[in-house]
Design a protein around this motif. Structure first.
Motif, short mmCIF file in Angstrom:
data_model
loop_
_atom_site.label_atom_id
_atom_site.label_comp_id
_atom_site.label_asym_id
_atom_site.label_seq_id
_atom_site.Cartn_x
_atom_site.Cartn_y
_atom_site.Cartn_z
N ARG A 67 16.06 1.58 1.75
CA ARG A 67 15.92 2.83 2.02
C ARG A 67 16.78 2.91 3.72
O ARG A 67 17.32 1.95 4.26
CB ARG A 67 14.69 1.59 2.43
N ALA A 88 6.02 -1.19 -1.48
CA ALA A 88 6.08 -1.54 -0.35
C ALA A 88 5.57 -1.75 0.34
O ALA A 88 4.02 -1.02 0.40
CB ALA A 88 7.20 -0.23 0.25
N HIS A 89 5.95 -3.17 1.54
CA HIS A 89 4.87 -3.31 2.06
C HIS A 89 4.39 -3.40 3.53
O HIS A 89 6.00 -2.62 3.88
CB HIS A 89 4.67 -5.32 2.23
N ASP A 90 4.00 -2.97 4.31
CA ASP A 90 4.26 -2.84 5.59
C ASP A 90 5.35 -3.62 6.17
O ASP A 90 5.87 -3.65 7.41
CB ASP A 90 2.90 -2.88 7.09
N ASP A 103 10.43 -2.30 10.03
CA ASP A 103 10.37 -3.00 9.37
C ASP A 103 11.08 -3.57 8.36
O ASP A 103 11.23 -4.13 7.67
CB ASP A 103 8.88 -1.82 8.46
N ARG A 131 -3.33 6.80 2.95
CA ARG A 131 -4.38 7.14 1.75
C ARG A 131 -2.97 7.83 0.66
O ARG A 131 -2.91 7.65 -0.53
CB ARG A 131 -5.11 7.89 1.61
N GLU A 147 0.36 8.70 1.65
CA GLU A 147 1.77 7.66 2.32
C GLU A 147 1.82 8.38 2.57
O GLU A 147 3.58 9.14 2.92
CB GLU A 147 2.09 7.43 0.80
N ARG A 176 4.53 3.11 10.67
CA ARG A 176 5.84 2.66 10.16
C ARG A 176 6.85 3.32 10.47
O ARG A 176 7.12 4.52 10.60
CB ARG A 176 5.45 2.92 8.36
N ASN A 219 0.83 -1.26 0.25
CA ASN A 219 -0.15 -0.46 -0.34
C ASN A 219 1.02 1.67 -0.16
O ASN A 219 0.18 2.31 0.28
CB ASN A 219 -0.88 0.09 1.09
N HIS A 220 2.29 1.09 -0.61
CA HIS A 220 2.89 2.61 -0.15
C HIS A 220 4.13 2.23 -1.31
O HIS A 220 4.83 1.41 -1.85
CB HIS A 220 3.84 2.63 0.91
N LEU A 221 3.62 3.82 -2.69
CA LEU A 221 4.66 3.59 -3.32
C LEU A 221 5.70 4.25 -3.25
O LEU A 221 5.52 5.95 -2.86
CB LEU A 221 3.94 3.98 -4.91
N PHE A 271 -1.65 4.92 -6.24
CA PHE A 271 -1.56 5.70 -5.34
C PHE A 271 -1.72 6.79 -5.78
O PHE A 271 -1.07 7.78 -6.81
CB PHE A 271 0.03 5.22 -5.88
#
Lengths: 150, 411
Positions: free
Chosen positions: B299, A74-76, B232, B212, B214, B227, A53-55, A101
């Motif tokens: 990241r 990306a996934h949580d 993560d 939504r 992000e 997050r 849910n994250h580009l 997105f």
């Protein structure tokens, strides 16, 4: 079965054309290439079913005849899905992924300015990141573009 | 004023919130913001293009200069991608040193932010206090690395400087001092009426909107979005350390303040662990100049949120492509949302509350002399001469002053 293998399995089960193409390069990293026309359904599935849910961003690449674009999702749980598509440099047309997105807007504008991608469905708005009077047809991140020497 | 009146007010590019250029076009009805258009790019310096024309080692120093605050952030994020492509096993001690510097950097960045936030709401005492205390961590960084910013600690395959037991001791002393001060700031931030009243309900982003849009970093975490790349997608030594990811449910600037001051306490915890658990051994491995063909995405949880670097190698000494996505760019959509239907007077603190960094976001110096010519990259010497000429034409000439300085005369 690891989280990465589960995602790979689900992708390959859903889309037969991905069979044998999905690479797990290390823990939490998955890379694969798809044809441009399949991008939308994969992005939709990845977001809605697999919960990516994250580009993170979209990276442009100049690969000679083609321009390529890597969508990093990306996934949580920390997993990153890297989906690569290519389009001919003569007519690099993409469809916006903004329906999935919202954040894609600025990344797609970047591809338009720096690579000369044509993104269908991108709403009107300020360009990014070049100046408003930047000469037409000059795309700085293409390999054949060089800054003029002093 | 007639009710239907709507004004478009340009703000910026010099400079609506922080000391960096960004342009806002604000549609106003009375004092209410109807919508905001943001124009970025004023700091675009062509770093991604320049990276393709330099070696990996040169790029490392260039990338460290993407941002003056998150310099270790970008350098580490970049070097991690190269190390992954080349399959390098970085010595554990180096990973711990990277983590130590990373958290010291977060401390200096969050204290800096606290001061800026105080300033933006007219609470300059907080600015004076927090920036005074920030000097403690700046001194420690200078002692460990030789510089207050742009630490130059990273190299491909490890770090360039070791930490001596005496230095470690100094770090621990400084951390104890900072911890005392931070407890006071937590007290101020959560109990001081001025702060609570001014920041509550300002720049609201609900949890659903944060998901939504992000939102990244403290901006997202203050809306309950749990997050953090350190937990993560662990890198450096974070996988072996014990720390909490701070979240808050206020969803406004007040929440963002709480998240940051509490994150400082977690940083001290991490710093103590890196020193207590730092393994002995080498700090760097030798790496070939040519990096094998491949690609990697790296990241890093910067003080402002998640930083992303994508690197593609072609087997030569220079990368094929380097793509940088700094956290501020990810938070731009969130800012637009925060400002809508808010008052104009809230704009500076709302923008400042994402802790924006536009030089990270933009990255190119490219000067256009005239519209017919191709854009040119300007050299430092030319830019310097141009600046002297520009000021001289406007009646300011420092030539004489410089001569007197050189001669050692009192001015």
């Amino acid at each position: 079965m690891s989280q990465e293998e589960k995602i790979k399995q689900e992708l390959e089960d859903k889309f037969s054309y991905l069979s044998g193409k999905v690479n797990i390069t290390r823990a939490r990293r998955i890379f694969f290439s798809v044809d441009l026309q399949n991008l939308a359904e994969i992005i939709k599935f990845s977001k809605e079913e697999l919960k990516f849910n994250h580009l993170l961003t979209i990276s442009g690449l100049d690969e000679g005849e083609n321009l390529s674009f890597v969508y990093h999702l990306a996934h949580d749980c920390g997993l990153i899905l890297n989906i690569k598509v290519s389009a001919p440099k003569t007519n690099p047309v993409l469809k916006t992924v903004m329906p999935y997105f919202v954040s894609a807007e600025i990344y797609e504008r970047e591809l338009v300015d720096l690579f000369g991608a044509k993104v269908e469905g991108l709403p009107k708005g300020n360009r990014y990141p070049l100046t408003d009077d930047w000469p037409q047809g000059e795309f700085p991140l293409r390999k054949d573009w060089h800054p003029a020497k002093e | 004023m007639h009710d239907s009146h709507k004004f478009n007010i340009p703000m910026g590019p010099q400079h609506p919130a922080l000391k960096e250029p960004e342009g806002f076009s604000v549609a106003l009805k009375g004092e209410k913001i109807l919508g905001v258009e943001i124009r970025l790019g004023y700091n675009h310096r062509g770093i991604e293009k320049a990276c393709e024309q330099n070696t990996y080692t040169q790029d490392l120093y260039l990338i460290e200069r993407v941002c003056g605050i998150c310099s270790h952030t970008h350098a580490t994020c970049f070097v991690q991608a190269i190390e992954e492509i080349a399959g390098i096993q970085v010595p554990k001690r180096a990973l711990y040193i990277r983590t130590l510097i990373a958290e010291l950097e977060r401390v200096h960045s969050h204290l800096l932010w606290l001061g800026v936030a105080g300033h933006e709401i007219g609470f300059d005492t907080l600015l004076m206090y927090s920036w005074r205390d920030r000097e403690i961590v700046m001194d420690i960084l200078a002692m460990l690395t030789g510089n207050r910013v742009n630490y130059g600690m990273n190299t491909i395959g490890g770090v360039r400087r070791d930490i001596t037991p005496e230095q470690a001791n100094d770090v621990l002393k400084a951390v104890s001092q900072l911890e005392e001060r931070t407890k006071y700031y937590i007290d101020v931030a959560t109990k001081e009426t001025t702060i609570i009243k001014r920041l509550s309900g300002v720049g609201v982003v609900s949890y659903d909107d944060a998901v939504r849009l992000e939102a990244v970093g403290p901006t997202g975490r203050a809306s309950g979005l749990d997050r953090d790349v350190r937990r993560d997608d662990p890198y450096a030594a974070y996988g072996e350390l014990d720390f909490k990811v701070i979240t808050d449910n206020h969803c406004d600037v007040f929440g963002r303040t709480i998240v940051r001051v509490k994150e400082l306490m977690e940083s001290y915890k991490i710093i103590r662990q890196t020193i207590a658990n730092m393994p002995q051994g080498p700090i760097v491995v030798k790496v070939a100049r040519k990096i094998p063909a491949g690609e990697a995405i790296s990241r890093y949880e910067a003080p402002r949120g998640e930083d992303v670097h994508y690197v593609k190698a072609n087997g030569s000494e220079m990368p094929e492509r380097v793509k940088i996505r700094a956290p501020t760019l990810a938070n731009i959509q969130v800012v637009k949302h925060m400002l809508k239907d808010r008052y104009l007077a809230d704009m500076p603190i709302v923008i400042a509350a994402i802790d924006p960094c536009f030089s990270c976001t933009d990255r190119m110096v490219s000067i256009e002399y005239d519209s017919n010519k191709k854009n040119e990259t300007i050299s430092w010497a030319t830019l310097h001469d141009y600046s002297i000429r520009w000021h001289r034409e406007r009646g300011t000439d420092f030539t004489d002053l410089n001569k007197r300085f050189k001669a050692g005369l009192k001015v």
